[in-house]
Design an enzyme around this catalytic site. Structure first.
Site, PDB file in Angstrom:
ATOM      1  N   HIS A 142      52.662  31.751  44.737  1.00 34.24           N
ATOM      2  CA  HIS A 142      53.708  32.017  45.737  1.00 34.24           C
ATOM      3  C   HIS A 142      54.493  30.743  46.056  1.00 34.24           C
ATOM      4  CE1 HIS A 142      50.901  35.386  47.347  1.00 34.24           C
ATOM      5  NE2 HIS A 142      51.920  35.982  46.760  1.00 34.24           N
ATOM      6  N   LYS A 196      47.886  49.549  56.416  1.00 32.40           N
ATOM      7  CA  LYS A 196      46.915  48.821  55.589  1.00 32.40           C
ATOM      8  C   LYS A 196      46.381  47.619  56.354  1.00 32.40           C
ATOM      9  CE  LYS A 196      47.826  46.585  51.582  1.00 32.40           C
ATOM     10  NZ  LYS A 196      48.636  46.352  50.394  1.00 32.40           N
ATOM     11  N   ARG A 206      55.018  38.115  37.134  1.00 29.93           N
ATOM     12  CA  ARG A 206      53.919  37.487  36.405  1.00 29.93           C
ATOM     13  C   ARG A 206      53.837  38.038  34.996  1.00 29.93           C
ATOM     14  NH1 ARG A 206      50.199  38.354  41.579  1.00 29.93           N
ATOM     15  NH2 ARG A 206      51.634  40.093  41.600  1.00 29.93           N
ATOM     16  N   SER A 217      46.688  37.174  44.976  1.00 27.15           N
ATOM     17  CA  SER A 217      45.900  37.164  46.217  1.00 27.15           C
ATOM     18  C   SER A 217      44.656  38.027  46.061  1.00 27.15           C
ATOM     19  CB  SER A 217      46.739  37.696  47.385  1.00 27.15           C
ATOM     20  OG  SER A 217      47.884  36.907  47.566  1.00 27.15           O
TER      21      SER A 217
HETATM   22  P1  ADP Z   1      53.498  42.278  47.633  1.00 28.52           P
HETATM   23  O1  ADP Z   1      52.364  42.933  48.359  1.00 28.52           O
HETATM   24  O2  ADP Z   1      54.855  42.531  48.232  1.00 28.52           O
HETATM   25  O3  ADP Z   1      53.489  42.438  46.125  1.00 28.52           O
HETATM   26  P2  ADP Z   1      52.488  39.592  47.271  1.00 28.52           P
HETATM   27  O4  ADP Z   1      52.140  38.650  48.375  1.00 28.52           O
HETATM   28  O5  ADP Z   1      51.354  40.075  46.425  1.00 28.52           O
HETATM   29  O6  ADP Z   1      53.283  40.734  47.970  1.00 28.52           O
HETATM   30  O7  ADP Z   1      53.573  38.918  46.317  1.00 28.52           O
HETATM   31  C1  ADP Z   1      54.881  38.617  46.748  1.00 28.52           C
HETATM   32  C2  ADP Z   1      55.748  38.383  45.525  1.00 28.52           C
HETATM   33  O8  ADP Z   1      55.293  37.225  44.821  1.00 28.52           O
HETATM   34  C3  ADP Z   1      55.743  39.527  44.497  1.00 28.52           C
HETATM   35  O9  ADP Z   1      57.041  39.632  43.957  1.00 28.52           O
HETATM   36  C4  ADP Z   1      54.759  39.059  43.450  1.00 28.52           C
HETATM   37  O10 ADP Z   1      55.041  39.621  42.180  1.00 28.52           O
HETATM   38  C5  ADP Z   1      55.037  37.558  43.468  1.00 28.52           C
HETATM   39  N1  ADP Z   1      53.919  36.772  42.976  1.00 28.52           N
HETATM   40  C6  ADP Z   1      52.678  36.685  43.498  1.00 28.52           C
HETATM   41  N2  ADP Z   1      51.891  35.840  42.788  1.00 28.52           N
HETATM   42  C7  ADP Z   1      52.682  35.376  41.777  1.00 28.52           C
HETATM   43  C8  ADP Z   1      52.470  34.475  40.658  1.00 28.52           C
HETATM   44  N3  ADP Z   1      51.287  33.908  40.446  1.00 28.52           N
HETATM   45  N4  ADP Z   1      53.505  34.247  39.814  1.00 28.52           N
HETATM   46  C9  ADP Z   1      54.694  34.851  40.016  1.00 28.52           C
HETATM   47  N5  ADP Z   1      54.960  35.700  41.028  1.00 28.52           N
HETATM   48  C10 ADP Z   1      53.976  35.962  41.894  1.00 28.52           C
END
Ligand code: ADP
Length: 159
Positions: free
Chosen positions: A17, A41, A90, A128
């Site tokens: 992130h 959630k 990703r 995460s």
């Molecule tokens: P959500 O629940 O909205 O998917 P996240 O906190 O999991 O929220 O992720 C927020 C954004 O960051 C999403 O677009 C996700 O694809 C991106 N993201 C998370 N981890 C990575 C990573 N390691 N590389 C690239 N993008 C990431």
């Protein structure tokens, strides 16, 4: 002034992130990293904990604001005069969902465009949910999360 919103759960924020956030902060005048409240959630961390950990992890980014929101991301973006939504990609597995999300948001408001960014390869696989799994099984998460998150998760009752 180009304003971008980087919305997500950030439960917890990871090095992946932060890499996306740093890239976005280098492109746009202002980036609002916005933690989504999801009423239904129950998260691992509370929204306040997530916000504090993001703030503690980005002391050197002057054009970044940390916030939270409830409801539709696109409405939050419009309220803040944003031009862009940032999302990270990703793997191919992210693509279908992110594509649908960005097209839905365009249909709701075409003025706000989604921009996809990627991380450095070394952060690409981090999520995460895998961090929570490693932590629950007593593994070492230090490579995947910024130091304040590591300290908080390994020293608190969240352990
Ligand atoms: P959500 O629940 O909205 O998917 P996240 O906190 O999991 O929220 O992720 C927020 C954004 O960051 C999403 O677009 C996700 O694809 C991106 N993201 C998370 N981890 C990575 C990573 N390691 N590389 C690239 N993008 C990431």
């Amino acid at each position: 002034m180009k304003i971008a919103i980087y919305p997500g759960s950030f439960d917890p924020v990871t090095k992946g992130h932060l890499d996306i956030l740093k890239n976005a902060a280098g492109i746009f005048d202002k980036v609002i990293i916005a933690v989504a409240h999801n009423g239904e959630k129950k998260g691992f961390l509370t929204v306040d904990e997530r916000i504090k950990l993001i703030k503690d992890s980005i002391p050197d980014l002057k054009n970044v604001v940390v916030d939270s929101f409830e409801g539709l991301t696109i409405e939050y973006a419009q309220k803040h005069g944003a031009d862009v939504l940032i999302r990270g990609l990703r793997a191919v597995s992210d693509f279908e969902y992110e594509m649908q999300l960005s097209q839905t948001n365009s249909a709701l408001c075409d003025k706000v465009k989604t921009v996809f960014l990627t991380t450095k390869p070394k952060y690409n696989f981090i999520s995460s949910s895998t961090i929570k799994e490693i932590l629950a099984n007593g593994g070492d998460i230090s490579k995947f999360v910024p130091e304040p998150v590591y300290n908080y998760l390994t020293n608190s009752e969240k352990k």
